[in-house]
Scaffold this motif. Structure first.
Motif, PDB file in Angstrom:
ATOM      1  N   ILE A 257      24.413  69.774 141.888  1.00  0.00           N
ATOM      2  CA  ILE A 257      25.015  68.793 141.408  1.00  0.00           C
ATOM      3  C   ILE A 257      26.025  68.963 140.399  1.00  0.00           C
ATOM      4  O   ILE A 257      25.660  69.697 139.318  1.00  0.00           O
ATOM      5  N   PRO A 258      27.347  68.796 140.612  1.00  0.00           N
ATOM      6  CA  PRO A 258      28.313  69.385 139.663  1.00  0.00           C
ATOM      7  C   PRO A 258      28.514  68.524 138.455  1.00  0.00           C
ATOM      8  O   PRO A 258      27.888  67.248 138.468  1.00  0.00           O
ATOM      9  N   ASP A 259      28.936  69.097 137.382  1.00  0.00           N
ATOM     10  CA  ASP A 259      28.984  68.209 136.044  1.00  0.00           C
ATOM     11  C   ASP A 259      30.045  67.075 136.327  1.00  0.00           C
ATOM     12  O   ASP A 259      29.843  66.307 135.594  1.00  0.00           O
ATOM     13  N   VAL A 260      31.138  67.551 136.936  1.00  0.00           N
ATOM     14  CA  VAL A 260      32.191  66.939 136.941  1.00  0.00           C
ATOM     15  C   VAL A 260      32.237  65.581 138.052  1.00  0.00           C
ATOM     16  O   VAL A 260      32.474  64.286 137.737  1.00  0.00           O
ATOM     17  N   ASP A 261      32.353  66.131 139.365  1.00  0.00           N
ATOM     18  CA  ASP A 261      32.168  65.071 140.286  1.00  0.00           C
ATOM     19  C   ASP A 261      30.994  64.376 140.515  1.00  0.00           C
ATOM     20  O   ASP A 261      29.794  64.746 140.145  1.00  0.00           O
ATOM     21  N   SER A 262      31.210  63.042 140.791  1.00  0.00           N
ATOM     22  CA  SER A 262      30.101  62.239 140.791  1.00  0.00           C
ATOM     23  C   SER A 262      29.521  62.441 142.264  1.00  0.00           C
ATOM     24  O   SER A 262      29.423  61.284 142.917  1.00  0.00           O
ATOM     25  N   VAL A 263      29.089  63.473 142.625  1.00  0.00           N
ATOM     26  CA  VAL A 263      28.108  63.506 143.973  1.00  0.00           C
ATOM     27  C   VAL A 263      27.198  64.427 143.837  1.00  0.00           C
ATOM     28  O   VAL A 263      27.080  65.321 142.652  1.00  0.00           O
ATOM     29  N   ALA A 264      26.390  64.726 144.677  1.00  0.00           N
ATOM     30  CA  ALA A 264      25.119  65.535 144.730  1.00  0.00           C
ATOM     31  C   ALA A 264      25.382  66.230 146.332  1.00  0.00           C
ATOM     32  O   ALA A 264      25.358  65.489 147.174  1.00  0.00           O
ATOM     33  N   ARG A 265      25.392  67.601 146.350  1.00  0.00           N
ATOM     34  CA  ARG A 265      25.462  68.302 147.570  1.00  0.00           C
ATOM     35  C   ARG A 265      24.203  68.697 147.845  1.00  0.00           C
ATOM     36  O   ARG A 265      23.130  69.364 146.892  1.00  0.00           O
TER      37      ARG A 265
END
Length: 366
Positions: free
Chosen positions: A241-249
């Motif tokens: 889960i990146p801090d900036v992008d609103s996504v979860a891989r």
């Protein structure tokens, strides 16, 4: 931290009000025997006093009450002028023997309690070593976790979870070792250690999954029982889960997909491309698919093991996690898991058939 010795000692300290119970019983029985007609003998009832004391006090207190009961029996005989008769002496000896048996029971019970307290202390220490408590916050995420072991008196089992930080992402793992309870702890410990180390050496989920596959494969090659060759594996769900992008891989190695909760009682079960479980020798980085989920501020991801959704009630019905969790979709992670925990135990009647673990991951504002 409170030691198990202190806990046991505090649990065996009776209150003064409770100590009045055997004292009042002895006094009432003595008075009743004295005022009763001569053909009614109530002295043998004095054995009730040490028996009641053993319920809430230790051996020393119970022995003291037993001695007081024997003395009360002697007082009744003296008051009636028949202290040295065979009948009164036999009653006093019988009362003393019964009191001694009750004290022996107290000693054995307390020894068993000390052993159980030691086992619980070791289990708690093992849980803290293997399943490190997840921090309340990591990066832009708010976390909470719950673990329920199916094995009685156990604190850990075959389910596992972990979290780690890289420079600009949070990595999460939740998994389930085939089997349950204490025999599955070896694989769980191996996978947790491998994840905590590998997450700092790989920047993508496929490489991380392949590294964990190698670690589990080496472990099984050395320690897998011959009778279970090829039957031991671990299902795992990996998230970045990146801090900036609103996504979860997300990558799933045979594990259940998470639930995506949004404010307004919206619950979604994403469709993920599965990879084989870890330990079967089929997980290569080139064969692992990474699914990208929208994970905006205010959203919550609920990760869980099959011990949750396969929990049955007395009628044999599975626990409807997605349906129940919709009622608490807007709650903070710790409150959400509190509701699920309580509702799950109510559904199963307080006893699970398999280990169960849950993680709630909530994205806050940047």
């Amino acid at each position: 931290m409170i030691s198990w010795q202190q806990r046991l000692a505090w649990s065996r300290q009776p209150s003064r009000l409770l100590l009045l119970v055997p004292a009042v019983l002895i006094a009432v029985i003595v008075v009743a025997d004295i005022v009763a007609p001569a053909d009614i003998v109530l002295g043998p009832l004095l054995v009730i006093a040490p028996a009641v004391t053993a319920w809430f006090a230790g051996p020393a207190t119970t022995a003291g009450v037993g001695a007081a009961a024997v003395a009360a029996q002697g007082f009744i005989g003296w008051r009636s002028g028949i202290l040295l008769t065979r009948n009164v002496l036999v009653q006093m000896v019988a009362l003393g023997v019964l009191s001694l048996l009750i004290v022996t029971f107290c000693v054995l019970r307390d020894r068993r309690a000390r052993e159980l307290a030691q086992v619980r202390s070791v289990a708690e220490a093992a849980q803290r070593v293997l399943l490190w408590p997840l921090p309340g916050r990591l990066g832009t995420l708010q976390l909470a976790s719950v673990y329920l072991a199916a094995e009685e008196e156990a604190e850990i089992g075959g389910d596992l979870y972990a979290a780690a930080r890289s420079r600009d992402s949070t990595w999460l793992l939740i998994g389930d070792v085939r089997g349950k309870g204490l025999p599955a702890i070896g694989e769980a410990a191996l996978l947790l250690g491998a994840f905590r180390e590998a997450v700092h050496h790989h920047d993508a989920l496929p490489e991380l999954a392949a590294s964990l596959e190698q670690s589990v494969g080496r472990y099984l090659a050395d320690f897998e029982p011959t009778a279970e060759a090829g039957e031991r594996f671990v299902t795992a769900l990996l998230l970045e889960i990146p801090d900036v992008d609103s996504v979860a891989r997300v990558t799933t190695c045979g594990h259940l997909a998470p639930l995506l909760l949004r404010p307004g009682r919206s619950v979604t079960l994403p469709e993920l491309a599965p990879a084989p479980p870890l330990g079967v020798g089929l997980t290569e980085s080139g064969d692992v698919t990474v699914d990208i989920l929208s994970f905006a501020p205010g959203d919550t991801l609920l990760l869980y093991t099959d011990g949750v959704v396969e929990a049955r009630n007395r009628a044999g019905a599975f626990y409807p996690l997605a349906e129940r969790v919709a009622h608490w979709a807007g709650q903070p992670p710790d409150t959400l898991l509190h509701h699920i925990h309580r509702d799950l135990l109510t559904h199963t009647g307080g006893r699970l058939g398999d280990d169960a673990a849950l993680i709630a991951v909530h994205r806050r504002g940047t």
